[in-house]
Design a protein around this motif. Structure first.
Motif, PDB file in Angstrom:
ATOM      1  N   ALA A 300       0.829  -1.204   0.000  1.00  0.00           N
ATOM      2  CA  ALA A 300       0.000   0.000   0.000  1.00  0.00           C
ATOM      3  C   ALA A 300       0.864   1.253   0.000  1.00  0.00           C
ATOM      4  CB  ALA A 300      -0.921  -0.001   1.210  1.00  0.00           C
ATOM      5  N   LEU A 301       0.499   2.207  -0.850  1.00  0.00           N
ATOM      6  CA  LEU A 301       1.212   3.482  -0.913  1.00  0.00           C
ATOM      7  C   LEU A 301       0.582   4.559  -0.047  1.00  0.00           C
ATOM      8  CD1 LEU A 301       2.139   3.887  -4.694  1.00  0.00           C
ATOM      9  CD2 LEU A 301       3.495   2.912  -2.843  1.00  0.00           C
ATOM     10  N   GLY A 302      -0.609   4.299   0.479  1.00  0.00           N
ATOM     11  CA  GLY A 302      -1.275   5.309   1.291  1.00  0.00           C
ATOM     12  C   GLY A 302      -2.344   6.043   0.510  1.00  0.00           C
ATOM     13  N   PRO A 303      -3.069   6.934   1.168  1.00  0.00           N
ATOM     14  CA  PRO A 303      -4.198   7.615   0.535  1.00  0.00           C
ATOM     15  C   PRO A 303      -3.750   8.614  -0.526  1.00  0.00           C
ATOM     16  CG  PRO A 303      -3.751   8.552   2.689  1.00  0.00           C
ATOM     17  CD  PRO A 303      -2.854   7.360   2.557  1.00  0.00           C
ATOM     18  N   ALA A 304      -4.737   9.046  -1.317  1.00  0.00           N
ATOM     19  CA  ALA A 304      -4.473  10.042  -2.351  1.00  0.00           C
ATOM     20  C   ALA A 304      -3.897  11.305  -1.721  1.00  0.00           C
ATOM     21  CB  ALA A 304      -5.760  10.354  -3.106  1.00  0.00           C
ATOM     22  N   GLY A 305      -3.004  11.930  -2.461  1.00  0.00           N
ATOM     23  CA  GLY A 305      -2.364  13.145  -1.956  1.00  0.00           C
ATOM     24  C   GLY A 305      -0.953  13.248  -2.478  1.00  0.00           C
ATOM     25  N   SER A 306      -0.272  14.286  -2.066  1.00  0.00           N
ATOM     26  CA  SER A 306       1.063  14.542  -2.609  1.00  0.00           C
ATOM     27  C   SER A 306       2.056  13.456  -2.230  1.00  0.00           C
ATOM     28  CB  SER A 306       1.562  15.907  -2.132  1.00  0.00           C
ATOM     29  OG  SER A 306       1.647  15.948  -0.709  1.00  0.00           O
ATOM     30  N   ALA A 307       1.930  12.888  -1.045  1.00  0.00           N
ATOM     31  CA  ALA A 307       2.867  11.842  -0.633  1.00  0.00           C
ATOM     32  C   ALA A 307       2.739  10.616  -1.537  1.00  0.00           C
ATOM     33  CB  ALA A 307       2.622  11.459   0.829  1.00  0.00           C
ATOM     34  N   ARG A 308       1.506  10.277  -1.890  1.00  0.00           N
ATOM     35  CA  ARG A 308       1.306   9.147  -2.810  1.00  0.00           C
ATOM     36  C   ARG A 308       1.887   9.464  -4.185  1.00  0.00           C
ATOM     37  NH1 ARG A 308      -1.959   4.530  -3.049  1.00  0.00           N
ATOM     38  NH2 ARG A 308      -2.375   3.851  -5.187  1.00  0.00           N
ATOM     39  N   GLN A 309       1.683  10.671  -4.665  1.00  0.00           N
ATOM     40  CA  GLN A 309       2.207  11.040  -5.976  1.00  0.00           C
ATOM     41  C   GLN A 309       3.734  10.989  -6.001  1.00  0.00           C
ATOM     42  OE1 GLN A 309       0.250  11.355  -8.671  1.00  0.00           O
ATOM     43  NE2 GLN A 309      -1.363  10.789  -7.217  1.00  0.00           N
ATOM     44  N   VAL A 310       4.367  11.357  -4.906  1.00  0.00           N
ATOM     45  CA  VAL A 310       5.826  11.249  -4.831  1.00  0.00           C
ATOM     46  C   VAL A 310       6.252   9.793  -4.986  1.00  0.00           C
ATOM     47  CG1 VAL A 310       7.806  11.438  -3.263  1.00  0.00           C
ATOM     48  CG2 VAL A 310       6.209  13.342  -3.493  1.00  0.00           C
ATOM     49  N   GLN A 311       5.525   8.889  -4.339  1.00  0.00           N
ATOM     50  CA  GLN A 311       5.849   7.470  -4.445  1.00  0.00           C
ATOM     51  C   GLN A 311       5.648   6.955  -5.865  1.00  0.00           C
ATOM     52  OE1 GLN A 311       7.728   6.405  -2.192  1.00  0.00           O
ATOM     53  NE2 GLN A 311       6.540   5.088  -0.813  1.00  0.00           N
ATOM     54  N   ILE A 312       4.595   7.415  -6.521  1.00  0.00           N
ATOM     55  CA  ILE A 312       4.362   6.992  -7.903  1.00  0.00           C
ATOM     56  C   ILE A 312       5.493   7.495  -8.808  1.00  0.00           C
ATOM     57  CG2 ILE A 312       2.817   7.274  -9.899  1.00  0.00           C
ATOM     58  CD1 ILE A 312       0.531   7.377  -7.751  1.00  0.00           C
TER      59      ILE A 312
END
Length: 347
Positions: A300-312
């Motif tokens: 799991a990468l976590g919920p939508a948001g900037s932190a998830r986008q960084v991981q993507i």
């Protein structure tokens, strides 16, 4: 999943991602073959096509505006348009196993099997198959061989491939990111461009090499500035490779993150940069460069948001690096005598 040390996975193959298996079938008389990536169930998937002469099947099923956006297997094949029949065999065999979508009780399972093909029809193999091209059979055989380990170089879909003026082939790599995330790449390398710098010893992908996986060669101090983007075009033309659809690099990048179809699409788009790092030139009008991306969802990468986008973004960057490494490994393993000779000369 436990924390892992950054670097290649245990096999340095796409199958370091849990659940994935790869099978290959090679026909030596044909000088062609099929490579299949198999998933344990339907995984989120997307595709990005950049070359000017692609040959594909069911890529629209992965379009973000459409219903499913998943795949049970992905087929890479030689044979140009005839190789698309390999996916017929894989789909039939998976359905017979009961793997696929069930739209009505009692109806056959419907596997989702996108495919892409490369052109190897002019490589001297026996292509006189009449009304029964062998690729459906080869697709079934490749599926039957699917497992965690597989050969790199002139096998499966890479058997008849060329990389510029030297043999191409099948390549793969993996990368553990150190926090449970794993990225991998599988490539059938058949580009019009070269994987080697003008010294014909050093891979364009050398800055991304890990653990000497394709010979640990580095450019020497006398390497001249590069001015001609396709210096061997006359020889390529003589071989019939400067024709639309005559060259293609097919690739699959994968990860164990819980990506959506749209997020897989972004990873596939970023992974295309790996081709540009490993081949010069890439994405020409004569190539059919196609990159699939799949995600297993175990991490799991976590919920939508900037932190998830960084991981993507991190996953996409790693996928591009893996793809560059995989392509160099394909050429390295397809030309053992060439690179062994270079190593002997250097020593």
């Amino acid at each position: 999943m436990s924390t892992s040390t950054p670097g290649p996975g245990p096999l340095n193959l796409i199958t370091d991602i849990p659940g994935l298996a790869v099978g290959q079938a090679t026909d030596e008389a044909l000088r062609s073959g099929v490579t299949v990536l198999l998933m344990p169930e339907a995984w989120a998937a997307a595709v990005d096509v950049r070359g000017g002469g692609p040959g594909t099947r069911e890529t629209e099923a992965l379009a973000l505006e459409n219903l499913v956006g998943k795949a049970h297997a992905i087929v890479l094949s030689g044979g140009s348009v005839f190789g698309l029949g390999a996916a017929d065999g894989v789909a039939a065999a998976l359905s017979a196993r009961g793997q696929g979508l069930r739209l009505k009780p009692g109806a056959p399972a419907i596997p989702l099997v996108p495919a892409a093909v490369l052109h190897d029809l002019a490589n001297g193999g026996d292509k006189q198959w009449g009304l029964e091209p062998p690729y459906r059979r080869l697709g079934i055989q490749a599926l039957e061989q699917a497992g965690p380990d597989f050969a790199l170089g002139p096998w499966g879909a890479g058997r008849g491939a060329m990389a510029g003026l030297i043999p191409g082939g099948i390549g793969s790599s993996s990368l553990q990111l150190g926090d449970g995330l794993i990225v991998g790449a599988l490539v059938a390398a058949n580009p019009i461009g070269s994987a080697l710098m003008p010294d014909e010893q050093t891979f364009w992908a050398w800055p991304f090499e890990l653990d000497g996986e394709f010979g640990a060669r580095r450019p020497g101090p006398g390497l001249a500035p590069i001015s001609d983007p396709l210096p061997q075009q006359s020889r390529l033309a003589a071989l019939g490779r400067t024709q639309a659809g005559a060259n293609t690099t097919l690739a699959i990048v994968a990860c164990n993150a819980d990506l959506s179809g749209a997020e897989c699409k972004r990873v596939a788009m970023m992974a295309q940069d790996g081709l540009a790092r490993a081949v010069r030139p890439a994405h020409t009008p004569f190539d059919g460069d196609t990159v699939f991306a799949v995600a297993g969802g175990q991490q799991a990468l976590g919920p939508a948001g900037s932190a998830r986008q960084v991981q993507i973004g991190r996953l996409g960057a790693a996928a591009a690096d893996c793809l560059a490494r995989a392509l160099a490994r394909a050429v390295f393993h397809a030309n053992p005598e060439r690179f062994q000779a270079r190593a002997s000369t250097a020593s």
